[in-house]
Write a protein that holds these residues in place. Structure first.
Motif, PDB file in Angstrom:
ATOM      1  N   LEU A   1      55.216  24.910  38.677  1.00 38.13           N
ATOM      2  CA  LEU A   1      55.074  24.997  39.689  1.00 38.13           C
ATOM      3  C   LEU A   1      53.919  25.616  39.877  1.00 38.13           C
ATOM      4  CD1 LEU A   1      57.957  26.792  41.250  1.00 38.13           C
ATOM      5  CD2 LEU A   1      57.196  24.299  41.632  1.00 38.13           C
ATOM      6  N   ASP A   2      52.897  25.161  40.463  1.00 42.99           N
ATOM      7  CA  ASP A   2      51.511  25.210  41.234  1.00 42.99           C
ATOM      8  C   ASP A   2      51.206  26.327  42.259  1.00 42.99           C
ATOM      9  OD1 ASP A   2      48.724  25.705  40.156  1.00 42.99           O
ATOM     10  OD2 ASP A   2      48.306  23.458  41.668  1.00 42.99           O
ATOM     11  N   ILE A   3      50.953  27.703  42.473  1.00 40.92           N
ATOM     12  CA  ILE A   3      51.711  28.532  43.595  1.00 40.92           C
ATOM     13  C   ILE A   3      50.562  29.940  42.624  1.00 40.92           C
ATOM     14  CG2 ILE A   3      53.010  30.111  44.426  1.00 40.92           C
ATOM     15  CD1 ILE A   3      55.566  28.847  43.943  1.00 40.92           C
ATOM     16  N   PRO A   4      49.828  29.792  43.680  1.00 41.46           N
ATOM     17  CA  PRO A   4      48.283  31.087  42.871  1.00 41.46           C
ATOM     18  C   PRO A   4      49.645  32.351  42.205  1.00 41.46           C
ATOM     19  CG  PRO A   4      47.543  29.297  45.007  1.00 41.46           C
ATOM     20  CD  PRO A   4      49.181  29.060  44.262  1.00 41.46           C
ATOM     21  N   ILE A   5      48.766  33.177  41.662  1.00 38.87           N
ATOM     22  CA  ILE A   5      49.538  34.006  41.596  1.00 38.87           C
ATOM     23  C   ILE A   5      47.802  35.511  41.481  1.00 38.87           C
ATOM     24  CG2 ILE A   5      50.866  35.706  39.939  1.00 38.87           C
ATOM     25  CD1 ILE A   5      51.687  32.866  38.721  1.00 38.87           C
ATOM     26  N   ALA A   6      48.530  36.342  42.250  1.00 34.09           N
ATOM     27  CA  ALA A   6      47.564  37.438  42.105  1.00 34.09           C
ATOM     28  C   ALA A   6      47.827  38.485  41.894  1.00 34.09           C
ATOM     29  CB  ALA A   6      46.249  37.812  43.454  1.00 34.09           C
ATOM     30  N   GLY A   7      47.499  39.961  41.101  1.00 31.07           N
ATOM     31  CA  GLY A   7      47.823  41.203  40.746  1.00 31.07           C
ATOM     32  C   GLY A   7      46.718  42.265  41.617  1.00 31.07           C
ATOM     33  N   LEU A   8      47.832  43.885  41.603  1.00 30.73           N
ATOM     34  CA  LEU A   8      46.931  45.139  41.921  1.00 30.73           C
ATOM     35  C   LEU A   8      47.262  45.531  40.660  1.00 30.73           C
ATOM     36  CD1 LEU A   8      48.950  44.922  46.058  1.00 30.73           C
ATOM     37  CD2 LEU A   8      46.542  44.168  45.500  1.00 30.73           C
ATOM     38  N   ALA A   9      46.461  46.040  40.459  1.00 30.90           N
ATOM     39  CA  ALA A   9      46.182  46.992  39.005  1.00 30.90           C
ATOM     40  C   ALA A   9      46.002  48.572  39.896  1.00 30.90           C
ATOM     41  CB  ALA A   9      45.381  46.646  37.800  1.00 30.90           C
ATOM     42  N   LYS A  10      46.229  49.698  38.515  1.00 27.80           N
ATOM     43  CA  LYS A  10      46.078  50.561  39.152  1.00 27.80           C
ATOM     44  C   LYS A  10      45.524  51.103  38.535  1.00 27.80           C
ATOM     45  CE  LYS A  10      50.664  51.954  41.614  1.00 27.80           C
ATOM     46  NZ  LYS A  10      51.282  49.995  41.308  1.00 27.80           N
TER      47      LYS A  10
ATOM     48  N   LEU B   1      43.092  41.685  41.270  1.00 29.14           N
ATOM     49  CA  LEU B   1      43.614  40.412  39.893  1.00 29.14           C
ATOM     50  C   LEU B   1      43.597  39.245  40.263  1.00 29.14           C
ATOM     51  CD1 LEU B   1      44.541  43.054  37.200  1.00 29.14           C
ATOM     52  CD2 LEU B   1      41.920  42.439  37.980  1.00 29.14           C
ATOM     53  N   TYR B   2      42.627  38.178  39.797  1.00 30.28           N
ATOM     54  CA  TYR B   2      42.712  37.068  39.835  1.00 30.28           C
ATOM     55  C   TYR B   2      43.097  35.264  38.874  1.00 30.28           C
ATOM     56  CZ  TYR B   2      44.081  32.530  42.713  1.00 30.28           C
ATOM     57  OH  TYR B   2      44.360  31.125  43.067  1.00 30.28           O
ATOM     58  N   GLY B   3      43.376  34.945  38.884  1.00 36.67           N
ATOM     59  CA  GLY B   3      43.081  33.677  38.467  1.00 36.67           C
ATOM     60  C   GLY B   3      43.474  34.074  36.192  1.00 36.67           C
ATOM     61  N   PHE B   4      43.431  33.331  35.528  1.00 42.66           N
ATOM     62  CA  PHE B   4      44.128  33.088  33.735  1.00 42.66           C
ATOM     63  C   PHE B   4      42.743  32.411  32.931  1.00 42.66           C
ATOM     64  CE2 PHE B   4      47.945  33.242  36.556  1.00 42.66           C
ATOM     65  CZ  PHE B   4      48.827  34.005  35.687  1.00 42.66           C
ATOM     66  N   PRO B   5      42.021  33.357  32.305  1.00 37.90           N
ATOM     67  CA  PRO B   5      42.991  34.994  32.885  1.00 37.90           C
ATOM     68  C   PRO B   5      42.108  35.588  33.560  1.00 37.90           C
ATOM     69  CG  PRO B   5      40.368  34.858  31.383  1.00 37.90           C
ATOM     70  CD  PRO B   5      40.875  32.987  31.117  1.00 37.90           C
ATOM     71  N   PRO B   6      43.310  36.884  33.941  1.00 32.96           N
ATOM     72  CA  PRO B   6      42.716  37.508  34.891  1.00 32.96           C
ATOM     73  C   PRO B   6      41.350  37.882  34.865  1.00 32.96           C
ATOM     74  CG  PRO B   6      45.407  38.015  34.339  1.00 32.96           C
ATOM     75  CD  PRO B   6      44.064  37.153  33.338  1.00 32.96           C
ATOM     76  N   ARG B   7      40.484  38.130  36.544  1.00 34.42           N
ATOM     77  CA  ARG B   7      38.997  39.084  36.754  1.00 34.42           C
ATOM     78  C   ARG B   7      39.570  39.332  37.563  1.00 34.42           C
ATOM     79  NH1 ARG B   7      37.399  35.927  41.172  1.00 34.42           N
ATOM     80  NH2 ARG B   7      38.332  33.700  41.474  1.00 34.42           N
ATOM     81  N   SER B   8      38.430  40.512  38.126  1.00 32.13           N
ATOM     82  CA  SER B   8      38.361  41.554  39.125  1.00 32.13           C
ATOM     83  C   SER B   8      37.712  41.162  40.125  1.00 32.13           C
ATOM     84  CB  SER B   8      38.326  42.313  38.706  1.00 32.13           C
ATOM     85  OG  SER B   8      38.058  43.762  39.773  1.00 32.13           O
ATOM     86  N   VAL B   9      38.470  41.212  41.549  1.00 34.24           N
ATOM     87  CA  VAL B   9      37.962  40.762  43.036  1.00 34.24           C
ATOM     88  C   VAL B   9      37.472  41.682  43.442  1.00 34.24           C
ATOM     89  CG1 VAL B   9      38.637  39.081  44.802  1.00 34.24           C
ATOM     90  CG2 VAL B   9      39.838  38.642  42.904  1.00 34.24           C
ATOM     91  N   GLN B  10      36.201  41.231  43.802  1.00 35.60           N
ATOM     92  CA  GLN B  10      35.301  41.830  44.505  1.00 35.60           C
ATOM     93  C   GLN B  10      35.907  42.991  45.807  1.00 35.60           C
ATOM     94  OE1 GLN B  10      32.844  43.807  42.887  1.00 35.60           O
ATOM     95  NE2 GLN B  10      33.017  42.881  41.396  1.00 35.60           N
ATOM     96  N   LEU B  11      36.411  43.314  46.000  1.00 31.99           N
ATOM     97  CA  LEU B  11      36.914  43.307  47.508  1.00 31.99           C
ATOM     98  C   LEU B  11      37.093  45.357  47.619  1.00 31.99           C
ATOM     99  CD1 LEU B  11      38.817  42.684  49.703  1.00 31.99           C
ATOM    100  CD2 LEU B  11      40.773  43.412  48.285  1.00 31.99           C
ATOM    101  N   LYS B  12      36.796  45.813  48.528  1.00 29.44           N
ATOM    102  CA  LYS B  12      36.485  47.201  48.943  1.00 29.44           C
ATOM    103  C   LYS B  12      37.792  47.803  49.369  1.00 29.44           C
ATOM    104  CE  LYS B  12      31.451  47.224  50.953  1.00 29.44           C
ATOM    105  NZ  LYS B  12      31.065  47.769  52.111  1.00 29.44           N
ATOM    106  N   THR B  13      37.696  48.476  48.721  1.00 29.57           N
ATOM    107  CA  THR B  13      39.561  49.873  48.889  1.00 29.57           C
ATOM    108  C   THR B  13      39.581  50.725  50.691  1.00 29.57           C
ATOM    109  OG1 THR B  13      38.426  51.651  48.179  1.00 29.57           O
ATOM    110  CG2 THR B  13      38.931  50.613  46.472  1.00 29.57           C
TER     111      THR B  13
END
Length: 609
Positions: free
Chosen positions: A490-499, A509-521
């Motif tokens: 399947l082709d479903i985008p996958i993101a992650g929330l890291a602590k 996080l997004y992509g493979f290999p995962p990269r950090s996405v600029q997003l203000k907390t």
């Protein structure tokens, strides 16, 4: 005004109040003719203005004022002191009907330098420009007194109130007072100090009150060096004390900056459809005009074109003839006898930043207003923002997130929560008992649940999510990717929330290999994602607790041979807990489940009897 009209008016005003920022500033109330009837100040604009519209308000003046309000505007500043100064400036400019403080003649004090032959310098609440020149007003009395004390130390202006004339000095009419003997006055009334020297001191005092201290500091520094070179160290030390006193005096403010006079300030903030141009006017060292214009874009106008339109429109509307205009960039236009300034630092840069802050706040308020009228607009905006951040092929309407819960591998469960249009869709939540994993293995549990979830959706031809969010970092993302891409194709985008190290979510996080996405907390989008994460935690833990509680009950009652689930439920319904079942007498058990089953239960818990 009818009841319906009044309710409509109050609803409109409360809508404005709900969008006010929690920042210091000044607010203005308008009547039905759009005349300012009240100017106020606030450390927190939203809290202060909201207080006027509470139902429990019982002050007669406040009730009358609220009944006359038809519109509200405000100006944001950085500090509470700036809010005080801005409020006073606006009250003096507009003389609002309901500002009792001003009508009573009470205002912040100013410093006056009289027009006398030997001018005096003193503080006053009364403004009469025939008497002299006024500086202020000062909202902080301590700061004003510090200025006066500094001037008295540096220049020793006379404090006596008797009218002194040139003829009177020449004829020897006056005598020195106590101030001369204690060295607080140099005796200009008896020519102990020349008129030219006295006027020079007054001129320097004026520059201090205007905030132009740099040249005076340079002169004092030069004098100090000259005295030191001549080995006149005691005199040099006295000058040094003056220099330190003047250098340590700070009276700068974004709202009252005496170094800036009669200046227009423009800034622009925009989005795809609308541009917001903020205008500030600084006169006599204070902001006395603040307005934000809204330009709806018809074509793809540039910021330069829009700013030119705004400058021409606002200067004409407010009848401004300022010779200097502060702007964020040099416009391609020329105005007669006008200089455009693009500041890089200093007070003018601070004013430009204040204008930009007001423009952005106005834009934010308009956006909130539109989203309240149409809640779906906010959801679409957040989905579009997430799509842009991750580079998704389409807006993530349906987002799903998974979490596991177990204690040392026992009663292992998992949960899946679903957000649709950035809001929880609880009817689509799913619970899973872990079946194939033995022991505490979160990765294997996640793999099992993800496979079961999406293989079933494929079999039932149900819609797949637009985005899967892993409650964890790279490891969880890789496990989900193996199932989605490698096993199910399947082709479903996958993101992650890291602590972070403190176990607080701080990274998308997004992509493979995962990269950090600029997003203000502290952004709205990040709050929605953490809400998704919190919701899956809550759902999984609740399911796990329910399973453990049920398991604990079953292990106690289901071990009694001859007692089935129906009898067990009857006992728990009547007696509420296993402990009470153990402690109850045989007669109560007979009344609840009958004599034969009661005997079985009683004998189980009381074998010695």
């Amino acid at each position: 005004m009818t009841k319906e009209e009044n309710e409509k008016r109050l609803a409109y005003l409360k809508g404005i109040v709900s969008r006010l920022p929690e920042k210091p500033g000044s607010y203005q109330y308008y009547d039905e003719n759009h005349t300012i009837i009240y100017v106020g100040k606030a450390k927190n604009l939203k809290n202060r203005v909201s207080s006027y519209f509470h139902t429990e308000v019982d002050r007669f003046k406040t009730k009358v004022l609220v009944s006359k309000i038809w519109d509200i505007s405000y100006t944001v500043v950085n500090t509470e002191e700036d809010a005080l100064l801005l409020e006073n400036s606006l009250i003096k400019k507009y003389n609002p009907r309901y500002n009792v403080l001003l009508k009573d003649g009470k205002t912040y004090p100013s410093i006056c330098i009289t027009n006398e032959y030997l001018p005096r310098i003193f503080k006053t609440h009364t403004i009469n420009k025939k008497w002299g020149t006024y500086y202020g007003p000062y909202s902080h009395i301590g700061s004003m007194n510090a200025v006066l004390d500094l001037i008295k130390v540096l220049y020793k202006p006379r404090t006596c109130r008797q009218p002194i004339t040139k003829e009177g000095i020449e004829s020897g009419k006056y005598k020195v007072c106590l101030d001369y003997h204690i060295k607080r006055c140099a005796g200009p009334c008896v020519n102990k100090q020349s008129w030219d020297e006295y006027q020079k001191n007054i001129a320097q005092a004026r520059e201090i009150l205007k905030g132009n201290t740099r040249k005076i500091l340079q002169d004092l520094h030069s004098e100090m060096q000259t005295l030191a070179e001549d080995l006149r160290f005691e005199e040099a030390e006295e000058v040094k004390k003056k220099y330190i006193a003047l250098d340590g005096f700070v009276s700068k403010s974004e709202v009252v900056s005496h170094t800036i006079n009669d200046v227009d300030v423009f800034s622009i903030t925009n989005d795809e459809k609308v541009a917001y141009i903020n205008y500030l006017h600084v006169s006599n060292g204070s902001i006395n005009q603040s307005f934000t214009f809204e330009f709806k874009k018809r074509l793809n106008e540039t910021n330069e074109e829009l700013l030119q339109l705004g400058i021409v429109e606002m200067r004409e509307r407010f009848n401004s003839h300022s010779k200097e205009i502060i702007v964020p960039f040099e416009p391609e236009m020329e105005l007669e006898n006008v200089v455009f300034t693009v500041p890089q630092r200093g007070d003018k840069k601070t004013l430009l930043e204040l204008s930009e802050m007001n423009g952005k706040q106005y834009k934010f308020d308009r956006l909130k207003q539109a989203e309240k009228l149409n809640p779906e607009q906010k959801q679409v905006r957040l989905m579009k923002e997430l799509q842009d951040k991750l580079g998704l092929p389409k807006m993530p309407y349906q987002i799903e997130c998974f979490d596991n819960s177990n204690i040392s591998g026992t009663d292992a469960v998992a949960a899946c929560v679903v957000f649709k249009s950035m809001k929880p869709s609880k009817k689509d939540y799913k619970k899973y008992n872990i079946k194939t994993v033995v022991g505490p293995d979160d990765y294997a549990s996640m793999k099992e649940v993800v496979y079961r979830r999406y293989s079933r959706l494929l079999e039932e031809e149900q819609p797949l999510p637009d985005l899967i969010v892993a409650d964890g970092g790279k490891g969880q993302m890789e496990v989900i990717r193996e199932v989605i891409q490698d096993e199910l194709n399947l082709d479903i985008p996958i993101a992650g929330l890291a602590k972070n190290d403190r176990h607080r979510t701080n990274e998308l996080l997004y992509g493979f290999p995962p990269r950090s996405v600029q997003l203000k907390t502290d952004s709205e989008l990040f709050h929605v994602l953490t809400q998704l994460q919190d919701e899956v935690h809550r759902f999984a833990i609740t399911f796990h607790r329910d399973k453990r509680s049920k398991h604990a009950l079953e292990s106690e009652l289901d071990g009694i041979k001859g007692i089935g689930p129906k009898t067990r439920d009857e006992l728990l319904s009547k007696l509420k807990s296993v402990k009470r079942i153990k402690e109850t007498d045989i007669q109560t058990l007979n009344d609840t489940i009958g004599a034969s089953k009661a005997a079985i239960v009683y004998q189980y818990f009381h074998p010695e009897e």
